[in-house]
Design a protein around this motif. Structure first.
Motif, mmCIF file in Angstrom:
data_model
loop_
_atom_site.group_PDB
_atom_site.id
_atom_site.type_symbol
_atom_site.label_atom_id
_atom_site.label_comp_id
_atom_site.label_asym_id
_atom_site.label_seq_id
_atom_site.Cartn_x
_atom_site.Cartn_y
_atom_site.Cartn_z
ATOM 1 N N ALA A 2 9.010 -4.900 7.073
ATOM 2 C CA ALA A 2 7.810 -4.190 6.635
ATOM 3 C C ALA A 2 6.620 -5.135 6.544
ATOM 4 O O ALA A 2 5.496 -4.785 6.923
ATOM 5 N N THR A 3 6.866 -6.346 6.046
ATOM 6 C CA THR A 3 5.790 -7.330 5.924
ATOM 7 C C THR A 3 5.259 -7.741 7.293
ATOM 8 O O THR A 3 4.045 -7.849 7.514
ATOM 9 N N GLU A 4 6.174 -7.965 8.235
ATOM 10 C CA GLU A 4 5.765 -8.387 9.566
ATOM 11 C C GLU A 4 5.115 -7.254 10.362
ATOM 12 O O GLU A 4 4.367 -7.503 11.302
ATOM 13 N N GLY A 5 5.406 -6.008 9.977
ATOM 14 C CA GLY A 5 4.837 -4.879 10.701
ATOM 15 C C GLY A 5 3.322 -4.871 10.682
ATOM 16 O O GLY A 5 2.677 -4.486 11.660
ATOM 17 N N THR A 6 2.737 -5.291 9.546
ATOM 18 C CA THR A 6 1.285 -5.309 9.445
ATOM 19 C C THR A 6 0.674 -6.418 10.284
ATOM 20 O O THR A 6 -0.328 -6.220 10.975
ATOM 21 N N SER A 7 1.288 -7.615 10.224
ATOM 22 C CA SER A 7 0.702 -8.769 10.905
ATOM 23 C C SER A 7 1.043 -8.827 12.397
ATOM 24 O O SER A 7 0.205 -9.199 13.227
ATOM 25 N N GLU A 8 2.283 -8.460 12.762
ATOM 26 C CA GLU A 8 2.722 -8.587 14.152
ATOM 27 C C GLU A 8 2.617 -7.287 14.941
ATOM 28 O O GLU A 8 2.631 -7.300 16.167
ATOM 29 N N GLY A 9 2.530 -6.146 14.217
ATOM 30 C CA GLY A 9 2.512 -4.850 14.894
ATOM 31 C C GLY A 9 3.924 -4.293 15.028
ATOM 32 O O GLY A 9 4.897 -5.036 15.145
ATOM 33 N N SER A 53 9.247 -7.186 13.875
ATOM 34 C CA SER A 53 9.005 -6.179 12.844
ATOM 35 C C SER A 53 10.122 -5.139 12.795
ATOM 36 O O SER A 53 10.798 -4.981 11.768
ATOM 37 N N TRP A 54 10.313 -4.434 13.906
ATOM 38 C CA TRP A 54 11.228 -3.292 13.848
ATOM 39 C C TRP A 54 12.703 -3.689 13.835
ATOM 40 O O TRP A 54 13.542 -2.954 13.297
ATOM 41 N N LEU A 55 13.049 -4.859 14.399
ATOM 42 C CA LEU A 55 14.452 -5.239 14.416
ATOM 43 C C LEU A 55 14.995 -5.548 13.022
ATOM 44 O O LEU A 55 16.005 -4.968 12.608
ATOM 45 N N PRO A 56 14.342 -6.432 12.226
ATOM 46 C CA PRO A 56 14.862 -6.665 10.877
ATOM 47 C C PRO A 56 14.754 -5.428 9.995
ATOM 48 O O PRO A 56 15.631 -5.196 9.143
ATOM 49 N N LEU A 57 13.698 -4.624 10.183
ATOM 50 C CA LEU A 57 13.581 -3.401 9.394
ATOM 51 C C LEU A 57 14.729 -2.454 9.702
ATOM 52 O O LEU A 57 15.362 -1.893 8.795
ATOM 53 N N GLY A 58 15.017 -2.261 10.998
ATOM 54 C CA GLY A 58 16.110 -1.372 11.385
ATOM 55 C C GLY A 58 17.456 -1.858 10.892
ATOM 56 O O GLY A 58 18.262 -1.078 10.355
ATOM 57 N N LEU A 59 17.718 -3.151 11.057
ATOM 58 C CA LEU A 59 18.989 -3.712 10.583
ATOM 59 C C LEU A 59 19.086 -3.618 9.061
ATOM 60 O O LEU A 59 20.149 -3.302 8.516
ATOM 61 N N GLY A 60 17.956 -3.897 8.398
ATOM 62 C CA GLY A 60 17.959 -3.820 6.941
ATOM 63 C C GLY A 60 18.260 -2.420 6.441
ATOM 64 O O GLY A 60 19.080 -2.231 5.530
ATOM 65 N N THR A 91 13.806 1.190 -4.786
ATOM 66 C CA THR A 91 13.215 2.231 -3.942
ATOM 67 C C THR A 91 11.690 2.214 -4.022
ATOM 68 O O THR A 91 10.998 2.452 -3.022
ATOM 69 N N GLN A 92 11.159 1.929 -5.219
ATOM 70 C CA GLN A 92 9.709 1.892 -5.367
ATOM 71 C C GLN A 92 9.102 0.767 -4.540
ATOM 72 O O GLN A 92 8.138 0.966 -3.804
ATOM 73 N N ARG A 93 9.688 -0.425 -4.644
ATOM 74 C CA ARG A 93 9.143 -1.570 -3.911
ATOM 75 C C ARG A 93 9.358 -1.401 -2.405
ATOM 76 O O ARG A 93 8.473 -1.719 -1.606
ATOM 77 N N LEU A 94 10.538 -0.927 -2.022
ATOM 78 C CA LEU A 94 10.832 -0.772 -0.598
ATOM 79 C C LEU A 94 9.961 0.322 0.014
ATOM 80 O O LEU A 94 9.356 0.140 1.077
ATOM 81 N N GLY A 95 9.896 1.469 -0.668
ATOM 82 C CA GLY A 95 9.073 2.565 -0.169
ATOM 83 C C GLY A 95 7.603 2.190 -0.108
ATOM 84 O O GLY A 95 6.911 2.479 0.868
ATOM 85 N N GLY A 96 7.122 1.506 -1.167
ATOM 86 C CA GLY A 96 5.737 1.088 -1.187
ATOM 87 C C GLY A 96 5.418 0.083 -0.098
ATOM 88 O O GLY A 96 4.395 0.187 0.582
ATOM 89 N N SER A 97 6.317 -0.894 0.117
ATOM 90 C CA SER A 97 6.087 -1.931 1.128
ATOM 91 C C SER A 97 6.057 -1.350 2.532
ATOM 92 O O SER A 97 5.166 -1.663 3.332
ATOM 93 N N ILE A 98 7.045 -0.497 2.847
ATOM 94 C CA ILE A 98 7.093 0.099 4.183
ATOM 95 C C ILE A 98 5.909 1.032 4.398
ATOM 96 O O ILE A 98 5.265 1.021 5.457
#
Length: 471
Positions: free
Chosen positions: A222-229, A235-242, A405-412
């Motif tokens: 989620a963090t890398e999604g903003t900076s890397e796209g 971005s999407w690989l660690p998010l998907g695996l996570g 859930t709050q932190r994860l939902g908010g971050s994503i």
């Protein structure tokens, strides 16, 4: 696991002890976002590359994810108040270390320590405040509701003010005296509150690994999604695996007698729905208060100080709304109250679509205040509904799950919405992107309102109530 009873009535402890328990969560939540505005200054002073300095932000969040996976077990094993106090002491020490960092490697390391030791502060403080025999007497102070949503949102603004006044080190220095005050106020907290530790508490290594890796992967993506796209595998690989690991943890935990974080509360209809709705609320709340400062400063040209002033009224409004939400919850069914809150949230979010370059700050403040009314009506009642079926010794699990859930939902959510805004190549395109974000937030609020219709008022379960700080 046994639970404790208070050695003094809640009414004789008063607001002082509650402030002591809320300073830790306040610092932890603010520090999750306050460093964002300091990245350029840190890079310049420590002669580091911007991609290195980004780990000052990411390291905190990733360590926080690992620690949240441990929080419930530590509370069961060693006791809620004891773990909270140790975490608070270590958080202050880690903040001091960050403030004197001689190089970027040192700063990254102690920011990770800060995230790791600060993660338990929010769920454990809430566990004590919500405990039927604890300081809060089963009640949620208004200040706790403000901490959950307003504190992280004000992080960037507060960071800008501190950097302007004394430099980036002040965003860590300020934690030391405030944290020490919190520790001194903890002396007013009776040692008998919160669930006791038990040597019979079992550690779940498989569940811990699934949950820790899942959280770190999802938060990092989620963090890398903003900076890397989002088109980048980073971005999407660690998010998907996570997210896949987190789904795996759910199946594992529901079949275990002693999982890392107990998910049995999800078997209660209201608890499960309330948790989903809190995620929606996190996305809508965080998405606006993180992105609007970007709009007011980068598009409208206002200073960080002026933006901070514009953000302040929402805090007062949210406190008042939470107070009246408490009064209404006694007379109004949970479903009606929450649906009404999301309806107000949707209507107020419509005005985000009208923002332009020349929109005055007072109008922006009004829009935020309207949204604060809705969040004040929704947040605390949902938290109460989610935790109502839980006995004292499962509150740490419930609050940890809520915080995850709050932190994860908010971050994503913030990352996705931030990517939408970042897509604007020109000023006009950027403004259009903010309008699109407003439309998305309206849609989320409408969907949340529809989901709220499935809430029930369970009269068989004693419901914890929401109270102002002084009651």
């Amino acid at each position: 696991m046994s639970t404790q009873t208070t050695d003094a009535p809640a009414s004789t402890i008063g607001a002082v002890a509650r402030y002591g328990l809320l300073i830790g969560p306040l610092l932890s939540m603010i520090d999750s976002s306050i460093v964002n505005v300091a990245v350029p200054d840190i890079a310049t002073e420590l002669t580091a590359q911007l991609d290195e300095v980004q780990w000052v932000v990411s390291g905190y969040l990733l360590a926080l994810g690992v620690s949240l996976a441990l929080t419930a077990y530590l509370a069961k094993r060693y006791g809620v108040l004891r773990v909270y106090t140790v975490s608070m002491v270590l958080f202050v020490l880690a903040s001091a270390a960050c403030a004197v960092a001689p190089n970027i490697e040192f700063l990254i390391a102690f920011r990770a320590v800060q995230g790791f030791v600060g993660a338990p502060l929010v769920p454990l403080a809430l566990s004590i405040l919500l405990g039927k025999d604890g300081i809060g007497g089963g009640k949620v102070p208004i200040s706790a509701a403000l901490t959950l949503f307003l504190a992280p949102a004000l992080g960037p603004t507060l960071g800008g003010l501190l950097i302007g006044a004394g430099g980036w080190r002040w965003i860590f220095i300020v934690n030391v005296p405030v944290g020490v005050i919190g520790l001194l106020l903890l002396l007013r907290v009776p040692t008998s509150v919160g669930a006791l530790g038990s040597s019979s508490a079992r550690f779940d290594p498989v569940g811990f690994v699934l949950l820790a890796l899942g959280l770190t992967g999802a938060l990092f993506g989620a963090t890398e999604g903003t900076s890397e796209g989002w088109d980048s595998p980073v971005s999407w690989l660690p998010l998907g695996l996570g997210l896949a690991l987190l789904v795996g943890y759910v199946f594992w935990a529901l079949r275990r007698a002693h999982p890392a974080v107990d998910l049995q509360m999800m078997r209660h209809r209201n608890s499960a729905i309330a948790l989903v709705l809190q995620v929606f609320c996190s996305v809508v709340a965080f998405g606006t208060v993180f992105l609007l400062p970007v709009f007011t400063q980068s598009v409208q040209g206002h200073s960080a100080f002026a933006t901070g002033i514009a953000l302040l009224p929402q805090g007062i409004v949210m406190g008042v709304a939470t107070f009246f939400g408490q009064k209404l919850s006694v007379r109004v069914p949970l479903k009606i109250l929450v649906v009404s809150g999301f309806a107000i949230l949707a209507i107020s979010s419509v005005f985000l679509i009208t923002l332009e370059q020349d929109t005055p700050l007072w109008a922006t403040a009004l829009i935020l205040s309207g949204r604060a009314i809705a969040i004040g009506l929704v947040t605390a009642p949902l938290l109460v509904a989610m935790l109502a079926p839980l006995p004292e010794d499962q509150l740490a699990d419930g609050n940890t799950l809520f915080n995850i859930t709050q932190r994860l939902g908010g971050s994503i959510g913030v990352s996705i919405l931030g990517s939408v805004v970042a897509g604007g190549a020109t000023l006009a395109a950027t403004i259009d992107s903010f309008h699109l974000v407003g439309a998305i937030l309206v849609a989320i609020a409408v969907v949340a309102g529809i989901v709220s219709l499935f809430l029930t008022q369970d009269r068989s379960t004693p419901v914890r109530s929401v109270s102002p700080l002084g009651e």
